[in-house]
Design a protein around this motif. Sequence first.
Motif, PDB file in Angstrom:
ATOM      1  N   MET A  34      -4.510 -10.779  -7.482  1.00 53.23           N
ATOM      2  CA  MET A  34      -4.802  -9.341  -7.558  1.00 53.23           C
ATOM      3  C   MET A  34      -3.797  -8.616  -6.669  1.00 53.23           C
ATOM      4  SD  MET A  34      -8.931  -8.935  -7.737  1.00 53.23           S
ATOM      5  CE  MET A  34      -8.782  -7.432  -8.723  1.00 53.23           C
ATOM      6  N   GLY A  35      -3.357  -7.482  -7.160  1.00 54.34           N
ATOM      7  CA  GLY A  35      -2.349  -6.798  -6.363  1.00 54.34           C
ATOM      8  C   GLY A  35      -2.082  -5.390  -6.807  1.00 54.34           C
ATOM      9  N   TRP A  36      -1.034  -4.841  -6.218  1.00 50.86           N
ATOM     10  CA  TRP A  36      -0.620  -3.469  -6.492  1.00 50.86           C
ATOM     11  C   TRP A  36       0.888  -3.430  -6.721  1.00 50.86           C
ATOM     12  CZ3 TRP A  36      -4.190   0.368  -6.968  1.00 50.86           C
ATOM     13  CH2 TRP A  36      -5.480   0.093  -6.497  1.00 50.86           C
ATOM     14  N   TYR A  37       1.271  -2.695  -7.740  1.00 49.22           N
ATOM     15  CA  TYR A  37       2.655  -2.375  -8.002  1.00 49.22           C
ATOM     16  C   TYR A  37       2.779  -0.853  -7.954  1.00 49.22           C
ATOM     17  CZ  TYR A  37       3.796  -7.101  -9.615  1.00 49.22           C
ATOM     18  OH  TYR A  37       4.029  -8.456  -9.683  1.00 49.22           O
ATOM     19  N   ARG A  38       4.004  -0.382  -7.860  1.00 48.07           N
ATOM     20  CA  ARG A  38       4.216   1.063  -7.910  1.00 48.07           C
ATOM     21  C   ARG A  38       5.489   1.391  -8.668  1.00 48.07           C
ATOM     22  NH1 ARG A  38       5.555   2.159  -1.461  1.00 48.07           N
ATOM     23  NH2 ARG A  38       7.653   1.232  -1.438  1.00 48.07           N
ATOM     24  N   GLN A  39       5.509   2.603  -9.191  1.00 53.22           N
ATOM     25  CA  GLN A  39       6.691   3.072  -9.923  1.00 53.22           C
ATOM     26  C   GLN A  39       6.956   4.518  -9.556  1.00 53.22           C
ATOM     27  OE1 GLN A  39       6.544   2.522 -14.179  1.00 53.22           O
ATOM     28  NE2 GLN A  39       8.761   2.626 -14.319  1.00 53.22           N
ATOM     29  N   ALA A  40       8.102   4.739  -8.954  1.00 45.83           N
ATOM     30  CA  ALA A  40       8.527   6.092  -8.610  1.00 45.83           C
ATOM     31  C   ALA A  40       9.352   6.658  -9.760  1.00 45.83           C
ATOM     32  CB  ALA A  40       9.355   6.054  -7.328  1.00 45.83           C
ATOM     33  N   ASN A  73     -13.719 -11.374  -3.959  1.00 47.86           N
ATOM     34  CA  ASN A  73     -13.775 -12.182  -5.176  1.00 47.86           C
ATOM     35  C   ASN A  73     -15.118 -12.054  -5.892  1.00 47.86           C
ATOM     36  OD1 ASN A  73     -11.170 -13.168  -4.845  1.00 47.86           O
ATOM     37  ND2 ASN A  73     -11.846 -14.912  -3.634  1.00 47.86           N
ATOM     38  N   ALA A  74     -16.175 -11.895  -5.154  1.00 47.81           N
ATOM     39  CA  ALA A  74     -17.495 -11.793  -5.776  1.00 47.81           C
ATOM     40  C   ALA A  74     -17.629 -10.526  -6.608  1.00 47.81           C
ATOM     41  CB  ALA A  74     -18.582 -11.832  -4.710  1.00 47.81           C
ATOM     42  N   LYS A  75     -16.925  -9.470  -6.189  1.00 47.41           N
ATOM     43  CA  LYS A  75     -17.020  -8.180  -6.885  1.00 47.41           C
ATOM     44  C   LYS A  75     -15.793  -7.911  -7.754  1.00 47.41           C
ATOM     45  CE  LYS A  75     -19.855  -6.062  -3.283  1.00 47.41           C
ATOM     46  NZ  LYS A  75     -19.965  -4.947  -2.291  1.00 47.41           N
ATOM     47  N   ASN A  76     -14.814  -8.804  -7.709  1.00 43.96           N
ATOM     48  CA  ASN A  76     -13.565  -8.598  -8.471  1.00 43.96           C
ATOM     49  C   ASN A  76     -12.917  -7.265  -8.117  1.00 43.96           C
ATOM     50  OD1 ASN A  76     -13.561 -11.067  -9.918  1.00 43.96           O
ATOM     51  ND2 ASN A  76     -15.062 -10.234 -11.355  1.00 43.96           N
ATOM     52  N   THR A  77     -12.803  -7.014  -6.842  1.00 44.41           N
ATOM     53  CA  THR A  77     -12.163  -5.796  -6.376  1.00 44.41           C
ATOM     54  C   THR A  77     -10.986  -6.117  -5.463  1.00 44.41           C
ATOM     55  OG1 THR A  77     -13.661  -5.615  -4.481  1.00 44.41           O
ATOM     56  CG2 THR A  77     -14.307  -4.456  -6.501  1.00 44.41           C
ATOM     57  N   VAL A  78     -10.062  -5.198  -5.434  1.00 40.23           N
ATOM     58  CA  VAL A  78      -8.910  -5.304  -4.533  1.00 40.23           C
ATOM     59  C   VAL A  78      -8.649  -3.925  -3.951  1.00 40.23           C
ATOM     60  CG1 VAL A  78      -7.215  -4.934  -6.397  1.00 40.23           C
ATOM     61  CG2 VAL A  78      -6.524  -6.102  -4.281  1.00 40.23           C
ATOM     62  N   SER A  79      -8.281  -3.905  -2.683  1.00 42.67           N
ATOM     63  CA  SER A  79      -8.011  -2.639  -2.003  1.00 42.67           C
ATOM     64  C   SER A  79      -6.668  -2.696  -1.302  1.00 42.67           C
ATOM     65  CB  SER A  79      -9.106  -2.342  -0.976  1.00 42.67           C
ATOM     66  OG  SER A  79     -10.362  -2.179  -1.599  1.00 42.67           O
ATOM     67  N   LEU A  80      -6.102  -1.533  -1.102  1.00 41.16           N
ATOM     68  CA  LEU A  80      -4.827  -1.428  -0.399  1.00 41.16           C
ATOM     69  C   LEU A  80      -4.954  -0.320   0.633  1.00 41.16           C
ATOM     70  CD1 LEU A  80      -1.869  -2.511  -0.337  1.00 41.16           C
ATOM     71  CD2 LEU A  80      -1.271  -0.528  -1.739  1.00 41.16           C
ATOM     72  N   GLN A  81      -4.949  -0.682   1.885  1.00 43.55           N
ATOM     73  CA  GLN A  81      -4.973   0.283   2.971  1.00 43.55           C
ATOM     74  C   GLN A  81      -3.535   0.633   3.317  1.00 43.55           C
ATOM     75  OE1 GLN A  81      -7.593   1.844   4.540  1.00 43.55           O
ATOM     76  NE2 GLN A  81      -6.000   3.046   5.586  1.00 43.55           N
ATOM     77  N   MET A  82      -3.200   1.898   3.191  1.00 45.94           N
ATOM     78  CA  MET A  82      -1.830   2.341   3.408  1.00 45.94           C
ATOM     79  C   MET A  82      -1.792   3.273   4.619  1.00 45.94           C
ATOM     80  SD  MET A  82      -0.648   3.042  -0.528  1.00 45.94           S
ATOM     81  CE  MET A  82      -1.732   4.440  -0.747  1.00 45.94           C
ATOM     82  N   ASN A  83      -1.108   2.855   5.653  1.00 44.04           N
ATOM     83  CA  ASN A  83      -0.973   3.634   6.878  1.00 44.04           C
ATOM     84  C   ASN A  83       0.485   4.038   7.085  1.00 44.04           C
ATOM     85  OD1 ASN A  83      -3.734   3.210   7.424  1.00 44.04           O
ATOM     86  ND2 ASN A  83      -3.279   1.308   8.524  1.00 44.04           N
ATOM     87  N   SER A  84       0.677   5.006   7.955  1.00 43.11           N
ATOM     88  CA  SER A  84       2.034   5.463   8.285  1.00 43.11           C
ATOM     89  C   SER A  84       2.846   5.734   7.027  1.00 43.11           C
ATOM     90  CB  SER A  84       2.746   4.424   9.159  1.00 43.11           C
ATOM     91  OG  SER A  84       2.016   4.158  10.340  1.00 43.11           O
ATOM     92  N   LEU A  85       2.254   6.460   6.124  1.00 43.98           N
ATOM     93  CA  LEU A  85       2.902   6.712   4.833  1.00 43.98           C
ATOM     94  C   LEU A  85       4.168   7.531   5.002  1.00 43.98           C
ATOM     95  CD1 LEU A  85      -0.314   7.239   2.750  1.00 43.98           C
ATOM     96  CD2 LEU A  85       1.514   5.641   2.165  1.00 43.98           C
ATOM     97  N   LYS A  86       5.133   7.210   4.147  1.00 48.62           N
ATOM     98  CA  LYS A  86       6.430   7.883   4.142  1.00 48.62           C
ATOM     99  C   LYS A  86       6.642   8.542   2.788  1.00 48.62           C
ATOM    100  CE  LYS A  86       8.312   4.141   7.027  1.00 48.62           C
ATOM    101  NZ  LYS A  86       9.369   3.109   7.133  1.00 48.62           N
ATOM    102  N   SER A  87       7.564   9.483   2.741  1.00 47.15           N
ATOM    103  CA  SER A  87       7.827  10.174   1.472  1.00 47.15           C
ATOM    104  C   SER A  87       8.289   9.190   0.404  1.00 47.15           C
ATOM    105  CB  SER A  87       8.863  11.273   1.676  1.00 47.15           C
ATOM    106  OG  SER A  87      10.065  10.734   2.215  1.00 47.15           O
ATOM    107  N   GLU A  88       8.990   8.138   0.821  1.00 48.97           N
ATOM    108  CA  GLU A  88       9.464   7.158  -0.160  1.00 48.97           C
ATOM    109  C   GLU A  88       8.345   6.280  -0.718  1.00 48.97           C
ATOM    110  OE1 GLU A  88      10.676   7.718   2.937  1.00 48.97           O
ATOM    111  OE2 GLU A  88      11.340   5.828   3.878  1.00 48.97           O
ATOM    112  N   ASP A  89       7.137   6.424  -0.207  1.00 50.12           N
ATOM    113  CA  ASP A  89       5.998   5.717  -0.793  1.00 50.12           C
ATOM    114  C   ASP A  89       5.420   6.481  -1.984  1.00 50.12           C
ATOM    115  OD1 ASP A  89       4.979   4.940   2.559  1.00 50.12           O
ATOM    116  OD2 ASP A  89       5.933   3.584   1.118  1.00 50.12           O
ATOM    117  N   THR A  90       5.910   7.667  -2.236  1.00 47.90           N
ATOM    118  CA  THR A  90       5.440   8.464  -3.365  1.00 47.90           C
ATOM    119  C   THR A  90       5.724   7.740  -4.673  1.00 47.90           C
ATOM    120  OG1 THR A  90       5.712  10.569  -2.216  1.00 47.90           O
ATOM    121  CG2 THR A  90       5.740  10.620  -4.623  1.00 47.90           C
ATOM    122  N   ALA A  91       4.673   7.527  -5.463  1.00 45.66           N
ATOM    123  CA  ALA A  91       4.801   6.788  -6.720  1.00 45.66           C
ATOM    124  C   ALA A  91       3.448   6.746  -7.407  1.00 45.66           C
ATOM    125  CB  ALA A  91       5.284   5.362  -6.452  1.00 45.66           C
ATOM    126  N   VAL A  92       3.471   6.258  -8.628  1.00 47.73           N
ATOM    127  CA  VAL A  92       2.225   5.888  -9.295  1.00 47.73           C
ATOM    128  C   VAL A  92       1.940   4.437  -8.944  1.00 47.73           C
ATOM    129  CG1 VAL A  92       1.018   5.612 -11.480  1.00 47.73           C
ATOM    130  CG2 VAL A  92       2.611   7.520 -11.167  1.00 47.73           C
TER     131      VAL A  92
END
Length: 122
Positions: A34-40, A73-92
């Motif tokens: 499980m994971g996260w991708y992004r596209q700017a 795993n029991a709930k089939n969930t994934v989370s992403l905590q994003m700290n110290s965000l930068k403008s270059e993190d802007t994306a879908v």
Amino acid sequence: QVQLGESGGGLVQAGGSLRLSCAASGRIFYINDMGWYRQAPGKQRELVAVIFNGGSTTYAESVKGRFTISRDNAKNTVSLQMNSLKSEDTAVYYCYAGRTEVRGMTGLRDYWGQGTQVTVSS
């Protein structure tokens, strides 16, 4: 089959934090990755972070030390905590369920969420 529902995107100032969440539903037997991708805009989709079935993780170099991925795993969930965000993190940001075993189907399949917009203002 399998549906992924994301939440938590939005607009935040540089240096701020956001938490993305994703829940997988459907005829799931097991999700290996499980994971996260992004596209700017104008760029290819890239890996942000992935967490494997044993709990090990991989992060893009650009987010190491700032983002933390976790899963239930029991709930089939994934989370992403994003700290110290930068403008270059802007994306879908897209939730990803990889090498998924689906009840009633043979083989492993990959699934994607619809995406959630994260905008970081400088």
